[in-house]
Write a protein that holds these residues in place. Structure first.
Motif, PDB file in Angstrom:
ATOM      1  N   HIS A   5     -22.372  91.060  12.262  1.00  0.00           N
ATOM      2  CA  HIS A   5     -21.682  91.508  13.427  1.00  0.00           C
ATOM      3  C   HIS A   5     -19.831  91.728  13.558  1.00  0.00           C
ATOM      4  CE1 HIS A   5     -21.970  86.951  14.310  1.00  0.00           C
ATOM      5  NE2 HIS A   5     -20.958  87.066  14.331  1.00  0.00           N
ATOM      6  N   VAL A   6     -19.144  91.582  13.751  1.00  0.00           N
ATOM      7  CA  VAL A   6     -18.116  91.438  14.450  1.00  0.00           C
ATOM      8  C   VAL A   6     -17.002  90.779  15.708  1.00  0.00           C
ATOM      9  CG1 VAL A   6     -15.221  92.651  14.132  1.00  0.00           C
ATOM     10  CG2 VAL A   6     -17.578  93.858  13.267  1.00  0.00           C
ATOM     11  N   ASN A   7     -16.894  89.379  15.376  1.00  0.00           N
ATOM     12  CA  ASN A   7     -16.160  88.548  16.171  1.00  0.00           C
ATOM     13  C   ASN A   7     -15.027  88.474  17.417  1.00  0.00           C
ATOM     14  OD1 ASN A   7     -16.448  86.472  18.224  1.00  0.00           O
ATOM     15  ND2 ASN A   7     -16.617  85.245  16.902  1.00  0.00           N
ATOM     16  N   PHE A   8     -14.937  89.925  17.674  1.00  0.00           N
ATOM     17  CA  PHE A   8     -13.688  90.053  18.150  1.00  0.00           C
ATOM     18  C   PHE A   8     -13.037  88.725  18.511  1.00  0.00           C
ATOM     19  CE2 PHE A   8     -14.308  94.747  17.408  1.00  0.00           C
ATOM     20  CZ  PHE A   8     -13.446  94.889  16.619  1.00  0.00           C
ATOM     21  N   PRO A   9     -13.589  88.095  19.945  1.00  0.00           N
ATOM     22  CA  PRO A   9     -12.795  86.338  20.242  1.00  0.00           C
ATOM     23  C   PRO A   9     -12.488  85.651  18.882  1.00  0.00           C
ATOM     24  CG  PRO A   9     -14.480  87.576  21.648  1.00  0.00           C
ATOM     25  CD  PRO A   9     -14.432  88.212  20.202  1.00  0.00           C
ATOM     26  N   GLY A  10     -13.668  85.516  18.335  1.00  0.00           N
ATOM     27  CA  GLY A  10     -13.532  84.874  16.976  1.00  0.00           C
ATOM     28  C   GLY A  10     -11.875  85.366  16.558  1.00  0.00           C
ATOM     29  N   LEU A  11     -11.587  87.060  16.250  1.00  0.00           N
ATOM     30  CA  LEU A  11     -10.758  86.942  15.050  1.00  0.00           C
ATOM     31  C   LEU A  11      -9.686  86.468  16.113  1.00  0.00           C
ATOM     32  CD1 LEU A  11     -12.108  90.104  13.868  1.00  0.00           C
ATOM     33  CD2 LEU A  11     -12.217  88.061  12.369  1.00  0.00           C
ATOM     34  N   VAL A  12      -9.416  86.356  17.230  1.00  0.00           N
ATOM     35  CA  VAL A  12      -8.283  85.737  18.015  1.00  0.00           C
ATOM     36  C   VAL A  12      -7.985  83.839  18.490  1.00  0.00           C
ATOM     37  CG1 VAL A  12      -7.564  88.241  18.081  1.00  0.00           C
ATOM     38  CG2 VAL A  12      -8.758  86.975  20.175  1.00  0.00           C
ATOM     39  N   GLY A  13      -8.912  83.447  17.693  1.00  0.00           N
ATOM     40  CA  GLY A  13      -9.462  82.120  17.761  1.00  0.00           C
ATOM     41  C   GLY A  13      -9.781  81.367  18.549  1.00  0.00           C
ATOM     42  N   MET A  14     -10.708  82.872  19.648  1.00  0.00           N
ATOM     43  CA  MET A  14     -11.955  82.169  20.543  1.00  0.00           C
ATOM     44  C   MET A  14     -13.360  81.786  20.369  1.00  0.00           C
ATOM     45  SD  MET A  14     -10.290  84.938  24.138  1.00  0.00           S
ATOM     46  CE  MET A  14     -11.149  83.562  25.346  1.00  0.00           C
ATOM     47  N   ASN A  15     -13.328  80.641  19.410  1.00  0.00           N
ATOM     48  CA  ASN A  15     -14.300  80.914  18.363  1.00  0.00           C
ATOM     49  C   ASN A  15     -15.277  79.022  19.141  1.00  0.00           C
ATOM     50  OD1 ASN A  15     -15.872  78.992  16.997  1.00  0.00           O
ATOM     51  ND2 ASN A  15     -14.764  80.582  15.489  1.00  0.00           N
ATOM     52  N   PRO A  16     -16.419  79.560  19.220  1.00  0.00           N
ATOM     53  CA  PRO A  16     -16.642  77.522  19.639  1.00  0.00           C
ATOM     54  C   PRO A  16     -16.985  77.112  18.893  1.00  0.00           C
ATOM     55  CG  PRO A  16     -18.506  78.995  19.368  1.00  0.00           C
ATOM     56  CD  PRO A  16     -17.342  80.030  19.257  1.00  0.00           C
ATOM     57  N   LEU A  17     -15.937  77.270  18.475  1.00  0.00           N
ATOM     58  CA  LEU A  17     -16.586  75.582  16.930  1.00  0.00           C
ATOM     59  C   LEU A  17     -14.762  75.256  17.191  1.00  0.00           C
ATOM     60  CD1 LEU A  17     -18.470  76.875  13.878  1.00  0.00           C
ATOM     61  CD2 LEU A  17     -18.495  75.574  16.202  1.00  0.00           C
TER      62      LEU A  17
END
Length: 292
Positions: A137-149
């Protein structure tokens, strides 16, 4: 949405302990049902079900096609728990709330997480009604710092820097493709790359073209955060996307996508997805010794 919201290990434990006190089921497999796919939970034997609103710490699901229930039971002799409806970032939940159930599942003794979703097709070879086994997958929110961790790491669950290469279990993917052949639906199935975008709007044509050029086969508004948290806490993961629409990539196209159409395709293909997941669960090796 508060991206800095923190949930303590005790909070997850309180929810897990409450669920343990309400049901004798000790699941080894958790299944998150996407839009229109919650019918799978209805097939569980010896059910115990709980409305999300009754479970301490659980958010509420607000999306049409998501029943908002946690269902425990037996599927082909395996103890499972099913989420009839998931939580989305676009509903206003923080990502740690969106993924809250995954860590609760870990504390309940779950070993394998199955995630399903409804997705739009970007690949020319994927049509509405097809089933895409997610290989990456490509986690676009995660790439800009929106990460559940985001925030302090909870070492009780997993490492500070979890690796996401190979996050979708190769053995389970292979097994699913073999099951597809045996069910006579292999023509509907292929592996592909899923991308998560924030939503709740469907993609613009320029956005669709960008995603396609980046190698994305299908796009949706969920799944990646749940998978990330599952991998962080050591769960095995299998994911599939039911293709419910073609994402428009041409300015000459006059069609448009809507959520009602997504739910209709989900309804038409839900039995096939149910059969596939049920057979996959039946073949899983689990330690079903009623862990406490």
């Amino acid at each position: 949405m508060n991206s800095k919201e923190q949930i303590s290990h005790d909070d997850y434990q309180k929810t897990a302990d409450w669920l343990k006190s309400q049901t004798k089921h000790r699941p080894k497999v958790a299944i998150i049902c996407g839009s229109g796919l919650g019918v799978l939970a209805d097939t569980l034997k010896c059910q115990d079900s709980f409305a999300y609103s009754d479970i301490p710490g659980f958010p509420h699901s607000t999306v049409q096609g998501h029943a908002g229930r946690l269902v425990f039971g037996e599927l082909k002799g395996k103890t499972c728990v099913c989420m009839q409806g998931r939580f989305h970032m676009y509903e206003g939940h923080s990502l740690c709330k969106t993924t809250f159930p995954v860590r609760v599942f870990k504390l309940l003794g779950v070993e394998t997480l199955i995630v399903t979703n409804a997705a739009g097709s970007l690949a020319d070879g994927l049509r509405p009604g097809d089933i895409m086994i997610i290989k990456d997958h490509v986690n676009f929110p995660g790439l800009v710092g929106m990460n559940p961790l985001f925030g302090p790491n909870d070492d009780k669950f997993g490492p500070r820097f979890p690796a996401m290469s190979g996050c979708y279990d190769k053995g389970l993917r292979s097994s699913a493709m073999e099951i597809g052949k045996q069910l006579g639906v292999s023509k509907l199935m292929q592996e592909g790359v899923y991308a998560m975008v924030g939503g709740p709007n469907f993609e613009s044509i320029a956005e669709a073209r960008l995603l396609h050029r980046l190698g994305v086969d299908a796009v949706g508004m969920s799944t990646a955060p749940e998978v990330l948290v599952a991998i962080h806490c050591g769960l095995r993961v299998f994911g599939l996307s039911l293709i419910t629409n073609k994402v428009l990539k041409s300015y000459e196209d006059t069609d448009s996508v809507n959520h009602e159409g997504v739910l209709e395709v989900s309804r038409l293909r839900s039995q096939t997805v149910q059969q596939l997941v049920t057979e996959l669960v039946s073949r899983m090796e689990t330690n079903n010794n009623n862990a406490v």
